[in-house]
Design an enzyme around this catalytic site. Structure first.
Site, short mmCIF file in Angstrom:
data_model
loop_
_atom_site.label_atom_id
_atom_site.label_comp_id
_atom_site.label_asym_id
_atom_site.label_seq_id
_atom_site.Cartn_x
_atom_site.Cartn_y
_atom_site.Cartn_z
N HIS A 136 -19.00 4.59 2.36
CA HIS A 136 -18.45 5.92 2.63
C HIS A 136 -18.69 6.64 3.61
O HIS A 136 -17.54 7.35 4.52
CB HIS A 136 -18.87 7.07 1.20
CG HIS A 136 -18.57 6.78 0.27
ND1 HIS A 136 -17.96 7.64 0.01
CD2 HIS A 136 -19.57 5.94 -1.03
CE1 HIS A 136 -17.81 6.85 -1.69
NE2 HIS A 136 -18.56 6.56 -2.34
N GLU A 172 3.27 -9.85 -4.89
CA GLU A 172 2.50 -10.39 -4.02
C GLU A 172 1.57 -11.88 -4.24
O GLU A 172 1.06 -12.15 -3.46
CB GLU A 172 1.35 -9.23 -4.54
CG GLU A 172 1.31 -7.91 -4.57
CD GLU A 172 -0.05 -6.81 -5.00
OE1 GLU A 172 -0.47 -6.46 -3.96
OE2 GLU A 172 -0.01 -6.75 -6.14
N ASP A 229 -2.22 -9.89 0.02
CA ASP A 229 -2.48 -10.95 -0.81
C ASP A 229 -0.93 -11.92 -1.31
O ASP A 229 -1.35 -13.14 -1.29
CB ASP A 229 -2.47 -10.54 -2.88
CG ASP A 229 -3.84 -10.30 -2.87
OD1 ASP A 229 -4.66 -10.54 -2.68
OD2 ASP A 229 -3.98 -8.79 -3.43
N CYS A 241 4.71 -2.88 2.07
CA CYS A 241 3.99 -2.18 2.16
C CYS A 241 2.76 -2.71 2.22
O CYS A 241 1.53 -2.22 2.78
CB CYS A 241 3.44 -1.31 0.79
SG CYS A 241 2.99 -2.32 -0.41
#
Length: 537
Positions: A188, A427, A451, A498
Protein backbone atom coordinates in the site's frame (compact mmCIF):
# COMPACT_ATOMS: atom_id res chain seq x y z
CA UNK A 1 30.69 8.86 -4.04
CA UNK A 2 28.84 5.69 -3.05
CA UNK A 3 26.30 4.06 -5.40
CA UNK A 4 23.56 1.91 -3.87
CA UNK A 5 21.17 -0.05 -6.07
CA UNK A 6 17.53 -0.59 -5.15
CA UNK A 7 14.21 -1.11 -6.93
CA UNK A 8 12.26 1.77 -8.37
CA UNK A 9 8.74 2.35 -7.11
CA UNK A 10 8.18 5.75 -8.73
CA UNK A 11 10.40 7.63 -11.18
CA UNK A 12 11.96 11.05 -10.93
CA UNK A 13 15.24 12.73 -9.91
CA UNK A 14 15.72 14.14 -6.42
CA UNK A 15 18.77 15.87 -4.97
CA UNK A 16 19.12 16.91 -1.34
CA UNK A 17 20.04 15.94 2.21
CA UNK A 18 19.13 12.53 3.60
CA UNK A 19 17.12 12.27 6.79
CA UNK A 20 16.71 8.89 8.42
CA UNK A 21 13.27 8.63 9.92
CA UNK A 22 13.88 8.27 13.63
CA UNK A 23 11.22 6.06 15.09
CA UNK A 24 10.52 5.74 18.76
CA UNK A 25 12.10 2.83 20.59
CA UNK A 26 9.56 0.09 20.01
CA UNK A 27 10.75 -2.03 22.96
CA UNK A 28 7.78 -2.49 25.25
CA UNK A 29 8.44 -3.51 28.85
CA UNK A 30 6.31 -6.08 30.60
CA UNK A 31 4.73 -4.79 33.79
CA UNK A 32 2.63 -6.61 36.38
CA UNK A 33 -0.82 -5.09 37.00
CA UNK A 34 -3.16 -5.82 39.90
CA UNK A 35 -6.41 -4.41 38.52
CA UNK A 36 -6.74 -6.27 35.22
CA UNK A 37 -10.24 -4.94 34.48
CA UNK A 38 -9.00 -1.37 34.78
CA UNK A 39 -6.17 -2.29 32.39
CA UNK A 40 -8.70 -3.74 29.93
CA UNK A 41 -10.70 -0.50 30.13
CA UNK A 42 -7.48 1.45 29.44
CA UNK A 43 -6.88 -0.73 26.36
CA UNK A 44 -10.46 -0.22 25.17
CA UNK A 45 -10.12 3.56 25.50
CA UNK A 46 -6.90 3.42 23.47
CA UNK A 47 -8.72 1.35 20.84
CA UNK A 48 -11.44 4.01 20.57
CA UNK A 49 -8.81 6.74 20.25
CA UNK A 50 -6.99 4.74 17.55
CA UNK A 51 -10.24 4.38 15.57
CA UNK A 52 -10.77 8.14 15.69
CA UNK A 53 -7.21 8.70 14.45
CA UNK A 54 -7.81 6.27 11.58
CA UNK A 55 -11.08 7.95 10.66
CA UNK A 56 -9.23 11.28 10.43
CA UNK A 57 -6.47 9.64 8.38
CA UNK A 58 -9.07 8.16 6.04
CA UNK A 59 -10.59 11.59 5.41
CA UNK A 60 -7.14 13.10 4.81
CA UNK A 61 -6.11 10.31 2.44
CA UNK A 62 -9.44 10.50 0.63
CA UNK A 63 -8.72 14.06 -0.49
CA UNK A 64 -5.02 13.43 -1.23
CA UNK A 65 -4.88 10.00 -2.83
CA UNK A 66 -8.45 8.91 -3.52
CA UNK A 67 -10.89 6.37 -2.17
CA UNK A 68 -9.16 3.18 -3.30
CA UNK A 69 -5.87 4.06 -1.61
CA UNK A 70 -7.54 5.56 1.47
CA UNK A 71 -9.43 2.30 2.04
CA UNK A 72 -6.44 0.82 3.89
CA UNK A 73 -7.36 2.92 6.93
CA UNK A 74 -10.81 1.36 6.92
CA UNK A 75 -9.03 -2.00 6.93
CA UNK A 76 -6.98 -0.89 9.94
CA UNK A 77 -10.20 0.11 11.72
CA UNK A 78 -11.61 -3.36 11.06
CA UNK A 79 -8.42 -4.96 12.40
CA UNK A 80 -8.85 -3.03 15.65
CA UNK A 81 -12.32 -4.55 15.99
CA UNK A 82 -11.34 -8.07 14.93
CA UNK A 83 -12.46 -10.35 17.76
CA UNK A 84 -9.40 -12.63 17.52
CA UNK A 85 -7.16 -9.58 17.84
CA UNK A 86 -9.23 -8.07 20.68
CA UNK A 87 -9.57 -11.37 22.57
CA UNK A 88 -5.84 -12.02 22.34
CA UNK A 89 -5.04 -8.70 24.02
CA UNK A 90 -7.77 -8.80 26.68
CA UNK A 91 -7.16 -12.48 27.55
CA UNK A 92 -3.43 -11.82 27.94
CA UNK A 93 -4.13 -8.90 30.28
CA UNK A 94 -6.57 -10.94 32.38
CA UNK A 95 -4.73 -14.27 32.54
CA UNK A 96 -1.14 -13.00 32.78
CA UNK A 97 -1.76 -9.76 34.72
CA UNK A 98 0.29 -7.78 32.19
CA UNK A 99 0.04 -4.19 31.01
CA UNK A 100 -1.96 -3.34 27.89
CA UNK A 101 1.12 -2.09 25.98
CA UNK A 102 2.84 -5.45 26.36
CA UNK A 103 -0.30 -7.42 25.41
CA UNK A 104 -0.75 -5.27 22.29
CA UNK A 105 2.91 -5.70 21.32
CA UNK A 106 2.92 -9.49 21.70
CA UNK A 107 -0.40 -9.83 19.86
CA UNK A 108 0.87 -7.64 17.05
CA UNK A 109 4.04 -9.73 16.72
CA UNK A 110 2.10 -13.02 16.76
CA UNK A 111 -0.45 -11.94 14.16
CA UNK A 112 2.23 -10.36 11.97
CA UNK A 113 4.26 -13.58 12.02
CA UNK A 114 1.12 -15.53 11.09
CA UNK A 115 0.48 -13.32 8.04
CA UNK A 116 4.14 -13.43 6.98
CA UNK A 117 4.02 -17.24 6.91
CA UNK A 118 1.11 -17.38 4.45
CA UNK A 119 1.62 -18.38 0.81
CA UNK A 120 -0.60 -15.64 -0.57
CA UNK A 121 1.32 -12.44 -1.49
CA UNK A 122 -1.61 -10.18 -0.59
CA UNK A 123 -2.01 -11.76 2.86
CA UNK A 124 1.75 -11.56 3.51
CA UNK A 125 1.58 -7.84 2.77
CA UNK A 126 -1.01 -7.50 5.57
CA UNK A 127 1.69 -8.32 8.15
CA UNK A 128 2.84 -4.68 7.96
CA UNK A 129 -0.74 -3.52 8.52
CA UNK A 130 -1.07 -5.56 11.71
CA UNK A 131 2.19 -4.09 13.03
CA UNK A 132 0.99 -0.60 12.17
CA UNK A 133 -2.24 -1.18 14.11
CA UNK A 134 -0.51 -2.60 17.20
CA UNK A 135 2.12 0.17 17.20
CA UNK A 136 -0.63 2.78 17.04
CA UNK A 137 -2.23 1.26 20.12
CA UNK A 138 1.12 1.20 21.94
CA UNK A 139 1.83 4.87 21.12
CA UNK A 140 -1.55 5.92 22.46
CA UNK A 141 -1.23 3.78 25.59
CA UNK A 142 2.27 5.14 26.29
CA UNK A 143 1.38 8.74 25.47
CA UNK A 144 3.87 9.02 22.60
CA UNK A 145 3.29 11.27 19.60
CA UNK A 146 3.64 10.49 15.90
CA UNK A 147 6.96 10.19 14.08
CA UNK A 148 7.81 12.86 11.55
CA UNK A 149 10.42 14.94 9.76
CA UNK A 150 12.60 16.90 12.16
CA UNK A 151 13.33 20.12 10.28
CA UNK A 152 11.61 22.48 7.88
CA UNK A 153 13.81 21.92 4.81
CA UNK A 154 12.84 19.33 2.16
CA UNK A 155 14.72 16.04 2.53
CA UNK A 156 15.23 12.62 1.00
CA UNK A 157 13.55 10.49 3.62
CA UNK A 158 15.20 7.17 4.49
CA UNK A 159 13.47 4.53 6.59
CA UNK A 160 13.53 0.83 7.35
CA UNK A 161 9.99 0.72 5.99
CA UNK A 162 7.04 3.07 5.88
CA UNK A 163 3.58 2.05 7.02
CA UNK A 164 0.66 3.49 5.01
CA UNK A 165 -0.38 5.70 7.91
CA UNK A 166 3.14 7.12 8.20
CA UNK A 167 3.26 7.92 4.48
CA UNK A 168 -0.03 9.81 4.55
CA UNK A 169 0.83 11.75 7.71
CA UNK A 170 4.17 13.01 6.38
CA UNK A 171 4.26 16.58 5.11
CA UNK A 172 4.72 16.10 1.34
CA UNK A 173 6.13 19.61 0.95
CA UNK A 174 9.14 18.49 3.01
CA UNK A 175 9.88 15.32 1.01
CA UNK A 176 12.02 15.25 -2.11
CA UNK A 177 11.97 11.45 -2.34
CA UNK A 178 12.03 8.46 -0.09
CA UNK A 179 14.07 5.30 0.08
CA UNK A 180 13.34 2.29 2.26
CA UNK A 181 15.38 -0.74 3.22
CA UNK A 182 12.35 -3.04 3.03
CA UNK A 183 8.90 -3.01 1.48
CA UNK A 184 7.48 -4.34 -1.77
CA UNK A 185 6.45 -2.78 -5.06
CA UNK A 186 2.90 -4.02 -4.43
CA UNK A 187 2.51 -2.69 -0.90
CA UNK A 188 0.00 0.00 0.00
CA UNK A 189 2.89 2.34 0.72
CA UNK A 190 4.23 1.89 -2.81
CA UNK A 191 0.79 2.52 -4.26
CA UNK A 192 0.43 5.68 -2.18
CA UNK A 193 3.91 6.86 -3.22
CA UNK A 194 3.05 6.55 -6.89
CA UNK A 195 -0.24 8.34 -6.40
CA UNK A 196 1.41 11.13 -4.39
CA UNK A 197 4.07 11.55 -7.13
CA UNK A 198 6.99 11.11 -4.72
CA UNK A 199 10.12 9.54 -6.30
CA UNK A 200 10.71 6.34 -4.37
CA UNK A 201 13.15 3.44 -4.26
CA UNK A 202 12.84 0.32 -2.11
CA UNK A 203 15.38 -2.36 -1.19
CA UNK A 204 18.04 0.26 -0.45
CA UNK A 205 20.74 -0.94 1.97
CA UNK A 206 21.66 2.57 3.11
CA UNK A 207 24.37 3.04 5.78
CA UNK A 208 23.35 4.35 9.18
CA UNK A 209 25.79 7.27 8.90
CA UNK A 210 24.11 8.70 5.77
CA UNK A 211 21.88 10.97 7.88
CA UNK A 212 22.51 14.57 6.79
CA UNK A 213 24.61 13.62 3.76
CA UNK A 214 23.79 14.89 0.28
CA UNK A 215 22.31 12.26 -2.01
CA UNK A 216 20.88 11.84 -5.49
CA UNK A 217 17.86 9.59 -5.95
CA UNK A 218 17.41 8.31 -9.48
CA UNK A 219 13.87 6.97 -9.37
CA UNK A 220 14.11 5.84 -12.97
CA UNK A 221 16.99 3.41 -12.45
CA UNK A 222 16.41 2.71 -8.76
CA UNK A 223 19.91 3.93 -7.81
CA UNK A 224 20.96 6.12 -4.87
CA UNK A 225 24.21 8.12 -4.92
CA UNK A 226 25.61 9.27 -1.57
CA UNK A 227 28.12 12.13 -1.38
CA UNK A 228 28.09 12.69 -5.16
CA UNK A 229 31.22 14.28 -6.56
CA UNK A 230 30.85 17.77 -8.11
CA UNK A 231 30.97 16.55 -11.71
CA UNK A 232 28.29 13.87 -11.18
CA UNK A 233 26.15 16.26 -9.15
CA UNK A 234 26.30 18.81 -11.98
CA UNK A 235 25.28 16.14 -14.51
CA UNK A 236 22.30 14.95 -12.43
CA UNK A 237 21.20 18.53 -11.71
CA UNK A 238 21.15 19.15 -15.46
CA UNK A 239 19.21 15.93 -16.02
CA UNK A 240 16.73 16.95 -13.34
CA UNK A 241 16.27 20.33 -15.06
CA UNK A 242 15.75 18.55 -18.40
CA UNK A 243 13.04 16.35 -16.89
CA UNK A 244 11.28 19.40 -15.47
CA UNK A 245 11.57 21.19 -18.80
CA UNK A 246 10.17 18.17 -20.66
CA UNK A 247 7.15 18.10 -18.36
CA UNK A 248 6.60 21.83 -18.82
CA UNK A 249 6.84 21.56 -22.62
CA UNK A 250 4.37 18.71 -22.65
CA UNK A 251 1.85 20.94 -20.87
CA UNK A 252 1.61 23.00 -24.07
CA UNK A 253 0.02 19.95 -25.72
CA UNK A 254 -3.01 20.09 -23.46
CA UNK A 255 -6.20 20.72 -25.39
CA UNK A 256 -4.62 19.67 -28.70
CA UNK A 257 -5.73 16.73 -30.80
CA UNK A 258 -4.03 13.36 -31.08
CA UNK A 259 -3.65 13.68 -34.81
CA UNK A 260 -0.81 12.86 -37.18
CA UNK A 261 0.52 15.31 -39.75
CA UNK A 262 -1.34 13.34 -42.42
CA UNK A 263 -4.63 13.81 -40.57
CA UNK A 264 -4.98 10.40 -38.88
CA UNK A 265 -6.72 10.76 -35.51
CA UNK A 266 -6.22 8.38 -32.56
CA UNK A 267 -7.95 8.34 -29.21
CA UNK A 268 -5.51 8.49 -26.29
CA UNK A 269 -7.04 7.27 -23.04
CA UNK A 270 -5.63 6.49 -19.59
CA UNK A 271 -5.31 3.30 -17.53
CA UNK A 272 -6.34 3.84 -13.89
CA UNK A 273 -7.00 1.93 -10.70
CA UNK A 274 -8.69 4.46 -8.43
CA UNK A 275 -10.76 7.63 -8.36
CA UNK A 276 -7.66 9.70 -7.61
CA UNK A 277 -6.02 8.23 -10.72
CA UNK A 278 -9.03 9.48 -12.69
CA UNK A 279 -8.30 13.01 -11.51
CA UNK A 280 -4.67 12.55 -12.58
CA UNK A 281 -5.86 11.33 -15.98
CA UNK A 282 -7.90 14.51 -16.42
CA UNK A 283 -4.96 16.67 -15.34
CA UNK A 284 -2.92 15.00 -18.08
CA UNK A 285 -5.71 15.67 -20.59
CA UNK A 286 -6.65 12.06 -21.32
CA UNK A 287 -9.55 11.74 -23.75
CA UNK A 288 -11.16 9.07 -21.60
CA UNK A 289 -10.46 6.06 -19.40
CA UNK A 290 -9.41 3.09 -21.51
CA UNK A 291 -9.01 0.73 -18.56
CA UNK A 292 -10.41 1.12 -15.06
CA UNK A 293 -9.05 -1.82 -13.06
CA UNK A 294 -12.04 -2.69 -10.91
CA UNK A 295 -10.14 -5.45 -9.09
CA UNK A 296 -8.54 -2.81 -6.85
CA UNK A 297 -11.94 -2.41 -5.18
CA UNK A 298 -11.64 -6.06 -4.17
CA UNK A 299 -7.91 -6.11 -3.42
CA UNK A 300 -8.14 -3.29 -0.89
CA UNK A 301 -11.00 -4.77 1.13
CA UNK A 302 -11.25 -7.71 3.47
CA UNK A 303 -14.73 -8.58 2.24
CA UNK A 304 -16.61 -8.79 -1.05
CA UNK A 305 -17.46 -5.19 -1.98
CA UNK A 306 -21.21 -4.81 -2.04
CA UNK A 307 -23.19 -3.69 -5.07
CA UNK A 308 -23.73 -0.32 -3.38
CA UNK A 309 -20.05 0.15 -2.54
CA UNK A 310 -19.13 -0.55 -6.15
CA UNK A 311 -21.91 1.62 -7.54
CA UNK A 312 -20.71 4.64 -5.56
CA UNK A 313 -17.17 4.29 -6.95
CA UNK A 314 -18.26 3.72 -10.57
CA UNK A 315 -20.75 6.59 -10.33
CA UNK A 316 -18.07 8.92 -9.00
CA UNK A 317 -15.71 7.96 -11.84
CA UNK A 318 -18.41 8.50 -14.46
CA UNK A 319 -19.38 11.88 -13.02
CA UNK A 320 -15.74 12.97 -12.69
CA UNK A 321 -15.10 12.19 -16.36
CA UNK A 322 -18.15 14.33 -17.27
CA UNK A 323 -19.27 12.49 -20.39
CA UNK A 324 -15.88 11.21 -21.53
CA UNK A 325 -15.71 7.47 -22.15
CA UNK A 326 -14.95 5.28 -19.12
CA UNK A 327 -14.18 1.64 -19.92
CA UNK A 328 -14.41 -0.49 -16.79
CA UNK A 329 -12.91 -3.97 -16.80
CA UNK A 330 -14.86 -6.51 -14.80
CA UNK A 331 -13.18 -8.34 -11.94
CA UNK A 332 -9.75 -9.60 -13.00
CA UNK A 333 -8.16 -11.51 -10.14
CA UNK A 334 -6.19 -14.72 -10.01
CA UNK A 335 -2.67 -15.31 -11.35
CA UNK A 336 -0.51 -12.64 -9.63
CA UNK A 337 -3.54 -10.93 -8.02
CA UNK A 338 -4.77 -13.14 -5.19
CA UNK A 339 -7.42 -12.20 -2.61
CA UNK A 340 -7.62 -14.16 0.62
CA UNK A 341 -11.36 -13.95 1.23
CA UNK A 342 -12.08 -15.50 -2.20
CA UNK A 343 -10.70 -18.69 -0.65
CA UNK A 344 -9.23 -19.99 -3.89
CA UNK A 345 -7.29 -23.24 -3.93
CA UNK A 346 -3.55 -23.30 -4.53
CA UNK A 347 -2.67 -23.78 -8.21
CA UNK A 348 0.58 -25.00 -9.71
CA UNK A 349 0.24 -22.54 -12.59
CA UNK A 350 -2.19 -19.77 -11.64
CA UNK A 351 -1.46 -17.71 -14.78
CA UNK A 352 -3.21 -20.50 -16.71
CA UNK A 353 -5.75 -21.21 -14.02
CA UNK A 354 -8.83 -19.99 -12.20
CA UNK A 355 -8.86 -16.29 -12.95
CA UNK A 356 -10.77 -13.29 -14.37
CA UNK A 357 -13.86 -14.17 -16.40
CA UNK A 358 -13.55 -17.83 -15.40
CA UNK A 359 -14.22 -16.87 -11.79
CA UNK A 360 -17.10 -14.59 -12.80
CA UNK A 361 -18.80 -17.26 -14.92
CA UNK A 362 -18.37 -19.74 -12.09
CA UNK A 363 -19.48 -17.43 -9.26
CA UNK A 364 -22.44 -15.73 -10.89
CA UNK A 365 -23.56 -13.92 -7.72
CA UNK A 366 -20.30 -11.94 -7.59
CA UNK A 367 -20.48 -11.24 -11.33
CA UNK A 368 -24.10 -10.06 -11.30
CA UNK A 369 -23.49 -7.77 -8.31
CA UNK A 370 -20.72 -6.03 -10.23
CA UNK A 371 -22.79 -5.81 -13.43
CA UNK A 372 -25.74 -4.30 -11.55
CA UNK A 373 -23.44 -1.68 -10.04
CA UNK A 374 -21.94 -0.91 -13.45
CA UNK A 375 -25.27 -0.58 -15.23
CA UNK A 376 -26.69 1.61 -12.45
CA UNK A 377 -23.64 3.88 -12.66
CA UNK A 378 -24.01 4.13 -16.44
CA UNK A 379 -26.97 6.45 -15.89
CA UNK A 380 -24.50 9.07 -14.63
CA UNK A 381 -21.96 9.06 -17.45
CA UNK A 382 -20.46 7.34 -20.46
CA UNK A 383 -19.59 3.90 -19.10
CA UNK A 384 -18.50 0.94 -21.21
CA UNK A 385 -17.84 -2.57 -19.89
CA UNK A 386 -15.16 -4.98 -21.02
CA UNK A 387 -14.56 -8.58 -20.06
CA UNK A 388 -11.04 -10.05 -19.54
CA UNK A 389 -9.37 -13.37 -20.42
CA UNK A 390 -11.78 -14.48 -23.15
CA UNK A 391 -10.90 -17.65 -25.08
CA UNK A 392 -14.14 -18.72 -26.76
CA UNK A 393 -17.32 -17.65 -28.49
CA UNK A 394 -19.34 -19.60 -25.91
CA UNK A 395 -17.96 -17.46 -23.07
CA UNK A 396 -19.03 -14.26 -24.82
CA UNK A 397 -22.49 -15.63 -25.51
CA UNK A 398 -22.89 -16.67 -21.86
CA UNK A 399 -21.75 -13.22 -20.71
CA UNK A 400 -24.36 -11.63 -22.97
CA UNK A 401 -27.07 -13.84 -21.47
CA UNK A 402 -26.11 -12.84 -17.92
CA UNK A 403 -25.86 -9.13 -18.75
CA UNK A 404 -29.28 -9.30 -20.42
CA UNK A 405 -30.69 -10.88 -17.23
CA UNK A 406 -29.21 -8.05 -15.14
CA UNK A 407 -30.64 -5.36 -17.41
CA UNK A 408 -34.02 -7.07 -17.26
CA UNK A 409 -33.95 -7.18 -13.46
CA UNK A 410 -33.04 -3.49 -13.27
CA UNK A 411 -35.76 -2.58 -15.73
CA UNK A 412 -38.36 -4.55 -13.75
CA UNK A 413 -37.25 -2.75 -10.59
CA UNK A 414 -37.61 0.64 -12.30
CA UNK A 415 -33.89 1.40 -12.08
CA UNK A 416 -32.53 3.41 -14.98
CA UNK A 417 -29.29 2.71 -16.82
CA UNK A 418 -27.52 4.09 -19.86
CA UNK A 419 -26.70 2.74 -23.30
CA UNK A 420 -23.60 0.69 -22.47
CA UNK A 421 -20.99 -0.42 -25.01
CA UNK A 422 -19.73 -3.91 -24.21
CA UNK A 423 -16.41 -5.26 -25.40
CA UNK A 424 -13.80 -7.88 -24.63
CA UNK A 425 -10.09 -7.92 -23.95
CA UNK A 426 -7.95 -9.82 -26.42
CA UNK A 427 -5.32 -11.32 -24.12
CA UNK A 428 -4.99 -14.89 -25.33
CA UNK A 429 -3.78 -16.27 -28.66
CA UNK A 430 -7.09 -18.16 -28.84
CA UNK A 431 -9.08 -14.91 -28.76
CA UNK A 432 -6.78 -13.28 -31.31
CA UNK A 433 -7.06 -16.20 -33.73
CA UNK A 434 -10.88 -16.30 -33.57
CA UNK A 435 -11.23 -12.51 -33.37
CA UNK A 436 -13.20 -12.57 -36.65
CA UNK A 437 -15.92 -14.60 -34.87
CA UNK A 438 -15.75 -12.67 -31.62
CA UNK A 439 -16.03 -9.32 -33.43
CA UNK A 440 -19.58 -10.23 -34.50
CA UNK A 441 -20.66 -10.43 -30.85
CA UNK A 442 -19.22 -7.29 -29.25
CA UNK A 443 -18.93 -3.51 -29.66
CA UNK A 444 -15.14 -3.22 -29.36
CA UNK A 445 -11.83 -4.98 -28.72
CA UNK A 446 -9.20 -3.84 -26.22
CA UNK A 447 -5.90 -5.70 -26.52
CA UNK A 448 -4.12 -6.56 -23.27
CA UNK A 449 -0.59 -6.87 -24.57
CA UNK A 450 0.90 -7.91 -21.20
CA UNK A 451 -0.85 -11.27 -21.12
CA UNK A 452 -1.04 -11.66 -24.90
CA UNK A 453 2.76 -11.43 -25.08
CA UNK A 454 3.16 -13.79 -22.12
CA UNK A 455 0.91 -16.48 -23.56
CA UNK A 456 2.17 -16.12 -27.13
CA UNK A 457 5.82 -16.39 -26.11
CA UNK A 458 5.24 -18.97 -23.34
CA UNK A 459 7.20 -16.77 -20.93
CA UNK A 460 6.12 -15.94 -17.37
CA UNK A 461 6.35 -12.15 -17.25
CA UNK A 462 6.61 -12.28 -13.44
CA UNK A 463 9.86 -14.26 -13.59
CA UNK A 464 12.88 -11.89 -13.63
CA UNK A 465 15.15 -14.73 -14.80
CA UNK A 466 13.34 -14.68 -18.14
CA UNK A 467 13.68 -10.96 -18.82
CA UNK A 468 16.40 -11.60 -21.40
CA UNK A 469 14.07 -13.90 -23.33
CA UNK A 470 10.93 -11.76 -23.15
CA UNK A 471 10.49 -9.79 -26.37
CA UNK A 472 7.17 -7.88 -26.63
CA UNK A 473 8.32 -6.76 -30.11
CA UNK A 474 8.37 -10.38 -31.26
CA UNK A 475 6.94 -10.74 -34.80
CA UNK A 476 4.38 -13.27 -33.53
CA UNK A 477 2.95 -10.72 -31.10
CA UNK A 478 2.85 -7.95 -33.70
CA UNK A 479 1.20 -10.25 -36.27
CA UNK A 480 -1.53 -11.12 -33.78
CA UNK A 481 -2.12 -7.40 -33.12
CA UNK A 482 -2.51 -6.75 -36.85
CA UNK A 483 -4.85 -9.73 -37.23
CA UNK A 484 -7.08 -8.47 -34.40
CA UNK A 485 -7.21 -4.93 -35.82
CA UNK A 486 -8.12 -6.20 -39.30
CA UNK A 487 -10.87 -8.48 -38.00
CA UNK A 488 -12.31 -5.72 -35.81
CA UNK A 489 -12.57 -3.30 -38.72
CA UNK A 490 -14.08 -5.92 -41.04
CA UNK A 491 -16.89 -6.30 -38.50
CA UNK A 492 -17.27 -2.53 -38.11
CA UNK A 493 -16.09 -2.26 -34.50
CA UNK A 494 -13.22 -0.24 -33.01
CA UNK A 495 -10.04 -1.68 -31.53
CA UNK A 496 -7.51 -0.36 -29.03
CA UNK A 497 -4.54 -1.36 -26.89
CA UNK A 498 -4.60 -1.02 -23.10
CA UNK A 499 -1.50 -3.05 -22.23
CA UNK A 500 1.93 -1.66 -21.36
CA UNK A 501 2.98 -1.91 -25.01
CA UNK A 502 0.63 0.97 -25.80
CA UNK A 503 3.08 3.30 -24.06
CA UNK A 504 6.07 1.99 -26.04
CA UNK A 505 6.72 5.08 -28.14
CA UNK A 506 8.97 3.10 -30.49
CA UNK A 507 5.89 1.19 -31.64
CA UNK A 508 3.42 4.08 -31.98
CA UNK A 509 4.00 4.35 -35.72
CA UNK A 510 3.48 0.59 -36.12
CA UNK A 511 0.23 0.68 -34.14
CA UNK A 512 -1.14 3.46 -36.30
CA UNK A 513 -0.11 1.53 -39.43
CA UNK A 514 -2.04 -1.46 -38.07
CA UNK A 515 -5.11 0.74 -37.75
CA UNK A 516 -5.43 0.92 -33.96
CA UNK A 517 -8.21 3.37 -33.07
CA UNK A 518 -7.22 3.91 -29.44
CA UNK A 519 -4.20 3.64 -27.17
CA UNK A 520 -4.65 3.61 -23.41
CA UNK A 521 -1.61 4.31 -21.21
CA UNK A 522 -0.72 5.45 -17.69
CA UNK A 523 -1.80 9.07 -17.06
CA UNK A 524 1.80 10.30 -17.10
CA UNK A 525 2.27 8.90 -20.62
CA UNK A 526 -0.73 10.63 -22.21
CA UNK A 527 1.09 13.80 -23.26
CA UNK A 528 4.34 12.09 -24.35
CA UNK A 529 2.26 9.78 -26.54
CA UNK A 530 0.33 12.75 -27.95
CA UNK A 531 3.63 14.39 -28.82
CA UNK A 532 4.80 11.33 -30.79
CA UNK A 533 1.48 10.99 -32.60
CA UNK A 534 1.57 14.63 -33.68
CA UNK A 535 5.11 14.17 -35.06
CA UNK A 536 4.16 11.19 -37.25
CA UNK A 537 3.75 12.04 -40.93
Amino acid sequence: MVKIEGKSVFGGIAIGPVEILKKKDNQVLRRHVEDTEEEVRRYEAAGDAAKKQLQNLYEKALTEVGEASAAIFRVHELMLSDMDFVDSITNMIRTQNVNAEYAAAITGDNFSTLFESMDDDYMRARAADVKDVSERLIRILSGEGQNGIRGNEPVILAAEDLAPSETVQLDKSKILAFMTRYGSANSHTAILARTMNIPAVIGVDFPEDCDGKTAVVDGFSGCIYLDPDPEFLKMMTERQAEEIKKRELLQTLKGKENITQSGRKVNVYANVGSVSDVVTALKNDAGGIGLFRSEFLYLEKDHYPTEEEQFQVYKRVAETMAGKKVIIRTLDIGADKQIGYFDMEHEENPALGYRAIRICLDRIDIFKAQLRALYRASAYGNISIMYPMIISLEEVQRIKEISAEVRGELKDAGISFGNVEEGIMIETPAAAIISDLLAEEVDFFSIGTNDLSQYTLAIDRQNPKLDAFFDPHHPAVLRLLKMVADNAHKAGIWVGICGELGADLTLTQAFLDMGMDELSVSPAMVLPLRQIIREIR
